[in-house]
Design a protein around this motif. Sequence first.
Motif, short mmCIF file in Angstrom:
data_model
loop_
_atom_site.label_atom_id
_atom_site.label_comp_id
_atom_site.label_asym_id
_atom_site.label_seq_id
_atom_site.Cartn_x
_atom_site.Cartn_y
_atom_site.Cartn_z
N GLU A 178 7.05 4.54 -8.14
CA GLU A 178 6.49 3.43 -7.39
C GLU A 178 7.14 3.32 -6.01
O GLU A 178 6.46 3.09 -4.99
CB GLU A 178 6.66 2.14 -8.19
N ILE A 179 8.45 3.48 -5.94
CA ILE A 179 9.15 3.47 -4.65
C ILE A 179 8.69 4.65 -3.80
O ILE A 179 8.42 4.49 -2.60
CB ILE A 179 10.67 3.50 -4.86
N ALA A 180 8.58 5.84 -4.42
CA ALA A 180 8.10 7.01 -3.68
C ALA A 180 6.68 6.78 -3.15
O ALA A 180 6.34 7.25 -2.05
CB ALA A 180 8.15 8.23 -4.58
N ARG A 181 5.87 6.06 -3.90
CA ARG A 181 4.49 5.79 -3.48
C ARG A 181 4.44 4.99 -2.18
O ARG A 181 3.64 5.30 -1.27
CB ARG A 181 3.75 5.02 -4.59
N VAL A 182 5.28 3.95 -2.07
CA VAL A 182 5.20 3.09 -0.88
C VAL A 182 5.96 3.67 0.31
O VAL A 182 5.78 3.22 1.44
CB VAL A 182 5.69 1.66 -1.19
N LEU A 183 6.82 4.67 0.07
CA LEU A 183 7.57 5.29 1.16
C LEU A 183 6.73 6.32 1.89
O LEU A 183 6.00 7.11 1.26
CB LEU A 183 8.83 5.96 0.62
N PRO A 191 0.82 -1.22 0.00
CA PRO A 191 0.00 0.00 0.00
C PRO A 191 0.85 1.27 0.00
O PRO A 191 2.06 1.25 0.28
CB PRO A 191 -0.80 -0.11 1.31
N ASP A 192 0.19 2.39 -0.28
CA ASP A 192 0.83 3.70 -0.22
C ASP A 192 1.38 3.96 1.18
O ASP A 192 0.75 3.60 2.19
CB ASP A 192 -0.16 4.81 -0.57
N ALA A 193 2.55 4.62 1.24
CA ALA A 193 3.15 5.09 2.50
C ALA A 193 3.20 3.99 3.56
O ALA A 193 2.96 4.23 4.74
CB ALA A 193 2.38 6.31 3.03
N SER A 194 3.54 2.78 3.15
CA SER A 194 3.49 1.63 4.06
C SER A 194 4.85 1.25 4.63
O SER A 194 4.92 0.39 5.52
CB SER A 194 2.89 0.42 3.34
N VAL A 195 5.95 1.87 4.14
CA VAL A 195 7.28 1.56 4.67
C VAL A 195 8.06 2.85 4.91
O VAL A 195 7.80 3.89 4.30
CB VAL A 195 8.08 0.63 3.72
N ASP A 196 9.03 2.76 5.82
CA ASP A 196 9.86 3.90 6.17
C ASP A 196 11.18 3.91 5.41
O ASP A 196 11.87 4.94 5.35
CB ASP A 196 10.15 3.88 7.67
N ALA A 197 11.55 2.78 4.84
CA ALA A 197 12.78 2.68 4.07
C ALA A 197 12.63 1.59 3.03
O ALA A 197 11.97 0.57 3.27
CB ALA A 197 13.98 2.37 4.98
#
Length: 259
Positions: free
Chosen positions: A122-127, A98-104
């Motif tokens: 895509e990486i920016a989306r999940v960060l 999901p979006d914004a689901s990880v810190d790194a």
Amino acid sequence: MDPDTRHLHASSFGTAATAYAAHRPDYAHDAVRWALRPAPGPRVLDLGAGTGKLTATLAAMGADVTAVEPDPEMLGELRRELPEISAHRGSAESIPLPDASVDAVLAGNAMHWFDMAVAGPEIARVLTPGGVLAGLWNTVDDDVDWVADLARVSGPAAIGPRDTPASWRTETAALHLPTTPAPARFGSPAQRGFPHGQRRTADSLVATLGTRAGMLVMPEDERESALARIRNYLATRSETSAGEFTLPMVTCVLRVRRL
């Protein structure tokens, strides 16, 4: 490297998944700690996780780690070795989170395979905002004479431009950027190297170099000839001809933060 060649190399590892798991090194813990230092929380995605070399290090350090890997054979090895880890089939260009689901987001010896025109957004989306993207590469320390000679003997298919510290710095400085015009999604890069090492024998070092993408895509006769050349060189060196030795390495890190 053109897109077709990059895809051929990137998709070659599944044929050697068991050897990759057995012979590839882990990552220097100081390098992983430095990569994660600015992260706003403990949730880490190991992207392009392979057989879980970096995943295992992250888990041992207490990170809340999720692994994503495109190759089913590599992913199978990861799940066998690390059954407690949440591991999914996916790619840098299509992350099943999901979006914004990880810190790194960390990538061990994988970021150079990403198509950052697609993977960057895509990486920016999940960060999460302010999250960290870091690529880690295990390089051989060619400041050591016998390792520098090994690199020359082995050739670029086995020890290429990202596989020694000085050339790594140049080769990776802009890997977080798309190759096509696109809005900036990450800040300025920081790069650092951390001493590391791997206990090897001549045979196991030959096996390790045999898992490099450039070697895996070679015609079989060329590959066997290259590996024999490396084996013969190791037999001539006092450092490597009499049992176990430490292969001097540097774990190199490129780190950026999501804007």
